[in-house]
Write a protein that holds these residues in place. Sequence first.
Motif, PDB file in Angstrom:
ATOM      1  N   VAL A  93       0.927  -1.056  -0.203  1.00  0.00           N
ATOM      2  CA  VAL A  93      -0.168   0.138   0.058  1.00  0.00           C
ATOM      3  C   VAL A  93       1.050   1.236   0.103  1.00  0.00           C
ATOM      4  CG1 VAL A  93      -1.759   1.196   1.261  1.00  0.00           C
ATOM      5  CG2 VAL A  93      -1.957  -1.128   1.203  1.00  0.00           C
ATOM      6  N   VAL A  94       0.818   2.254  -0.862  1.00  0.00           N
ATOM      7  CA  VAL A  94       1.394   3.348  -1.126  1.00  0.00           C
ATOM      8  C   VAL A  94       0.552   4.405  -0.443  1.00  0.00           C
ATOM      9  CG1 VAL A  94       2.735   5.022  -2.448  1.00  0.00           C
ATOM     10  CG2 VAL A  94       2.582   2.391  -3.057  1.00  0.00           C
ATOM     11  N   ARG A  95       0.970   5.017   0.799  1.00  0.00           N
ATOM     12  CA  ARG A  95       0.295   6.058   1.121  1.00  0.00           C
ATOM     13  C   ARG A  95       0.689   7.510   0.698  1.00  0.00           C
ATOM     14  NH1 ARG A  95      -0.151   3.183   6.962  1.00  0.00           N
ATOM     15  NH2 ARG A  95      -1.973   1.780   6.457  1.00  0.00           N
ATOM     16  N   PRO A  96      -0.289   8.286   0.623  1.00  0.00           N
ATOM     17  CA  PRO A  96       0.123   9.729   0.306  1.00  0.00           C
ATOM     18  C   PRO A  96       0.912  10.376   1.231  1.00  0.00           C
ATOM     19  CG  PRO A  96      -2.283   9.710   0.738  1.00  0.00           C
ATOM     20  CD  PRO A  96      -1.642   8.327   0.928  1.00  0.00           C
ATOM     21  N   GLN A  97       1.863  11.188   0.773  1.00  0.00           N
ATOM     22  CA  GLN A  97       2.641  11.980   1.647  1.00  0.00           C
ATOM     23  C   GLN A  97       2.372  13.686   1.741  1.00  0.00           C
ATOM     24  OE1 GLN A  97       6.588  11.129   1.337  1.00  0.00           O
ATOM     25  NE2 GLN A  97       6.520   8.918   2.027  1.00  0.00           N
ATOM     26  N   TRP A  98       2.083  14.168   2.706  1.00  0.00           N
ATOM     27  CA  TRP A  98       1.718  15.687   2.767  1.00  0.00           C
ATOM     28  C   TRP A  98       2.931  16.183   3.988  1.00  0.00           C
ATOM     29  CZ3 TRP A  98      -2.185  17.745   0.573  1.00  0.00           C
ATOM     30  CH2 TRP A  98      -3.399  16.907   0.075  1.00  0.00           C
ATOM     31  N   GLU A  99       3.559  17.187   3.569  1.00  0.00           N
ATOM     32  CA  GLU A  99       4.617  17.873   4.575  1.00  0.00           C
ATOM     33  C   GLU A  99       4.579  19.205   4.327  1.00  0.00           C
ATOM     34  OE1 GLU A  99       8.665  16.621   3.723  1.00  0.00           O
ATOM     35  OE2 GLU A  99       8.107  15.689   1.758  1.00  0.00           O
ATOM     36  N   TRP A 100       4.963  19.947   5.388  1.00  0.00           N
ATOM     37  CA  TRP A 100       5.213  21.356   5.156  1.00  0.00           C
ATOM     38  C   TRP A 100       6.674  21.902   4.741  1.00  0.00           C
ATOM     39  CZ3 TRP A 100       0.842  24.109   5.536  1.00  0.00           C
ATOM     40  CH2 TRP A 100      -0.086  23.789   6.045  1.00  0.00           C
ATOM     41  N   GLN A 101       6.757  22.858   3.908  1.00  0.00           N
ATOM     42  CA  GLN A 101       7.835  23.369   3.732  1.00  0.00           C
ATOM     43  C   GLN A 101       7.780  24.854   4.435  1.00  0.00           C
ATOM     44  OE1 GLN A 101       8.759  24.856  -0.192  1.00  0.00           O
ATOM     45  NE2 GLN A 101      10.180  23.504  -0.482  1.00  0.00           N
ATOM     46  N   PHE A 102       8.883  25.267   5.066  1.00  0.00           N
ATOM     47  CA  PHE A 102       9.107  26.385   5.877  1.00  0.00           C
ATOM     48  C   PHE A 102       9.909  27.423   5.234  1.00  0.00           C
ATOM     49  CE2 PHE A 102       8.565  22.796   9.015  1.00  0.00           C
ATOM     50  CZ  PHE A 102       7.337  22.930   9.235  1.00  0.00           C
ATOM     51  N   GLU A 103       9.560  28.785   5.285  1.00  0.00           N
ATOM     52  CA  GLU A 103      10.479  29.766   4.831  1.00  0.00           C
ATOM     53  C   GLU A 103      10.815  30.787   5.731  1.00  0.00           C
ATOM     54  OE1 GLU A 103       8.725  31.882   1.626  1.00  0.00           O
ATOM     55  OE2 GLU A 103       8.682  30.322   0.236  1.00  0.00           O
TER      56      GLU A 103
END
Length: 70
Positions: A2-12
């Motif tokens: 099972v491939v799960r979607p990946q969500w992550e934050w990018q910070f500036e």
Amino acid sequence: MVVRPQWEWQFEGAAGVVLERPVSPVFTTQFDAEQWLGETWRALAGQGVRAVRLLHEGAQATPTLTLPAA
């Protein structure tokens, strides 16, 4: 497998430069990612984060959000 979607934050930072630190956790849902940001944005602002964008599988998924200075 099972491939799960990946969500992550990018910070500036203040100069619009993508920060190496802090590092975002990786989430399996957009809801979890947004909930985490809601709980931690003050700490992130205190670490010099000025803007955030949510990435889904590496592509920007939401508009860039500006964090108020701590």
